[in-house]
Design a protein around this motif. Sequence first.
Motif, PDB file in Angstrom:
ATOM      1  N   ASN A  79       3.349  -2.463   8.473  1.00 44.93           N
ATOM      2  CA  ASN A  79       2.192  -2.542   9.355  1.00 44.93           C
ATOM      3  C   ASN A  79       1.503  -3.892   9.180  1.00 44.93           C
ATOM      4  OD1 ASN A  79       0.627  -2.389   7.021  1.00 44.93           O
ATOM      5  ND2 ASN A  79      -0.024  -0.273   7.378  1.00 44.93           N
ATOM      6  N   GLN A 115       4.386  -0.507   3.899  1.00 44.70           N
ATOM      7  CA  GLN A 115       5.546   0.169   4.479  1.00 44.70           C
ATOM      8  C   GLN A 115       5.125   1.543   4.984  1.00 44.70           C
ATOM      9  OE1 GLN A 115       9.013   1.413   1.997  1.00 44.70           O
ATOM     10  NE2 GLN A 115      10.126  -0.150   3.165  1.00 44.70           N
ATOM     11  N   VAL A 116       5.325   1.772   6.282  1.00 42.75           N
ATOM     12  CA  VAL A 116       4.878   3.017   6.916  1.00 42.75           C
ATOM     13  C   VAL A 116       5.964   3.530   7.850  1.00 42.75           C
ATOM     14  CG1 VAL A 116       2.435   2.388   6.768  1.00 42.75           C
ATOM     15  CG2 VAL A 116       3.768   1.756   8.809  1.00 42.75           C
ATOM     16  N   GLU A 117       5.784   4.749   8.309  1.00 38.43           N
ATOM     17  CA  GLU A 117       6.722   5.308   9.283  1.00 38.43           C
ATOM     18  C   GLU A 117       6.629   4.556  10.603  1.00 38.43           C
ATOM     19  OE1 GLU A 117       6.457   9.493   9.851  1.00 38.43           O
ATOM     20  OE2 GLU A 117       7.074   9.979   7.807  1.00 38.43           O
ATOM     21  N   GLY A 118       7.804   4.343  11.213  1.00 35.01           N
ATOM     22  CA  GLY A 118       7.823   3.661  12.497  1.00 35.01           C
ATOM     23  C   GLY A 118       9.154   3.864  13.190  1.00 35.01           C
ATOM     24  N   THR A 125       4.967   0.759  14.557  1.00 34.47           N
ATOM     25  CA  THR A 125       4.583   1.795  13.610  1.00 34.47           C
ATOM     26  C   THR A 125       4.344   3.090  14.380  1.00 34.47           C
ATOM     27  OG1 THR A 125       2.202   1.389  13.790  1.00 34.47           O
ATOM     28  CG2 THR A 125       3.429   0.060  12.177  1.00 34.47           C
TER      29      THR A 125
END
Length: 565
Positions: free
Chosen positions: A494, A499-502, A527
């Motif tokens: 992001n 680090q994130v879901e995307g 994201t």
Amino acid sequence: MPPSSAQPGKSATAAKPRRRRGEGQWALGYREPLNKNEENKKNDDGLNVRDRIINVYSKAGFDSIDPADLRGRFRWYGLYTQRAPGIDGGKTAVLEPEELDDRYFMLRIRIDGGQLSVAQLRAVAEISRDYGRDTADITDRQNVQLHWVRVEDVPAIWEKLESVGLSTTEACGDTPRVILGCPLAGVAEDEVLDATPEVHQVYDDHIGSPLFSNLPRKFKSSISGCSSYCTNHEINDVAFVGVRDEAGEAGYDLFVGGGLSTNPMFAKRLGTFVRPDQVSEVWAGVCSVFRDYGFRRLRTRARIKFLIKEWGPEKFRQVLEEEYLGYALADGPAPELDPGLERDHVGVHRQRDGKFYVGFAPKVGRVSGSTLLRVADIAEAHGSDRVRTTADQKLVILDVAEDRIDSISAALEAEELQVRPSTFRRQTMACTGIEFCKLAIVETKGRAASLIDELEKRLPDFDEPLTINVNGCPNSCARIQVADIGLKGQLVMNERGEQVEGYQIHLGGGMGLTAAFGKKVRGLKTTADELPDYVERVLRRFQVQKEDGESFAAWVGRADEADLK
């Protein structure tokens, strides 16, 4: 000096051809297992695990299950361990299988041809309610999947399913899985032919047979006479597609070798005309070619599409006819595709007998046992004993009298089952995702449902055909490469460097006359939180820039990359 030139004083010698490694093809003599999966299948046929489930594991519990059965042969009866709660997507490819396993199972129920009676639907619904914490998903292969199933309850579940003529046999595993069929088979006004007898014959002749219980990998079939081509023949391992020959006789065109996942390929026409009475034998022939010549060394190459890619359709047809059928198939015509076809059978439409069918849209296929019970009640109250699942995570009730259409539509709408859904509700699909799937990296069902809600608020008048398919990993269970907007789950950074879901974004895919895999624009990711903003942005640009009658996929093909970001 070029590398190919001989050095002074030395004679040039031709390089020895590298011997090609065996691919594990039985027909070429490679019978010894070349990986753990093949070894497990050689040690014991997956069909044999049924007795152990009934007589041993259901009595002694989860801890008694042999690992080779748990993560292998259980699949021959539709059972996968589901993902243990609380494991994030970053650990999917890092942890060992036993670290990802929960002590509960996903159970897949076969619904060949998508055909259910009210009694069968009630049985599925009651199993969901009583044994699966009221979970149920309509899949894009016309099955119903339940979750939270205990091994102790599996024999009772099977007994109930089999009492109404349903089964989980070969719902998963390296086997011939559910046979797709048009949900309107036998009732559609414009169908080429009713494929129901052929679906039933293939099931009766071959499903559960040891002849086909050890294939290189899964084998997906469709048999349909639908003029809308709703079973997506382009991406099945084998597909029988309704056509009429020059004499007007109804039969099937034969396609082989379709599939998506990380190496998408469209099926190839063999150019044959298959009479209805030949379908079971030809299906068995194609399946046998795959069994005997399919690549078994690497799981990543163990689908029939790789054999077709290597051989080509001409050689495949020759081997099929000469080695397995013993006769030549007639040549035949290709299906006549219409670029404007809607394949999902949603809405209210007349049947050939003057009654009507009512197709409706659960949100991304997510329902519950309680909801399915209400669907059964609604169907029965309106004079129908036939409910159908579709290959787009939808449901259809057949045989509704014209004067009951308003009543049944209102009853379904009251259950949030929309008969006249928005484009976004109608054409968004999602796979199981990280909630239950051990392969997933991101959440899908909830994310897709919230995306639908956001887009309906932001773009209430958007009425162009548009498919949005959401997948939790690269395996494309939700068909991301053939969607207008395909979303492949992955971890992304992001704006704060976290680090994130995307999702990686595929644009402009489709089937039919405009068959193409979606394009990937360099660096085009989003994201999960920014997903609604991205989709709204690209759809507004499409609305401004599109020409009269231009589809989203066609616009994607000519748009500047800057307009796709």
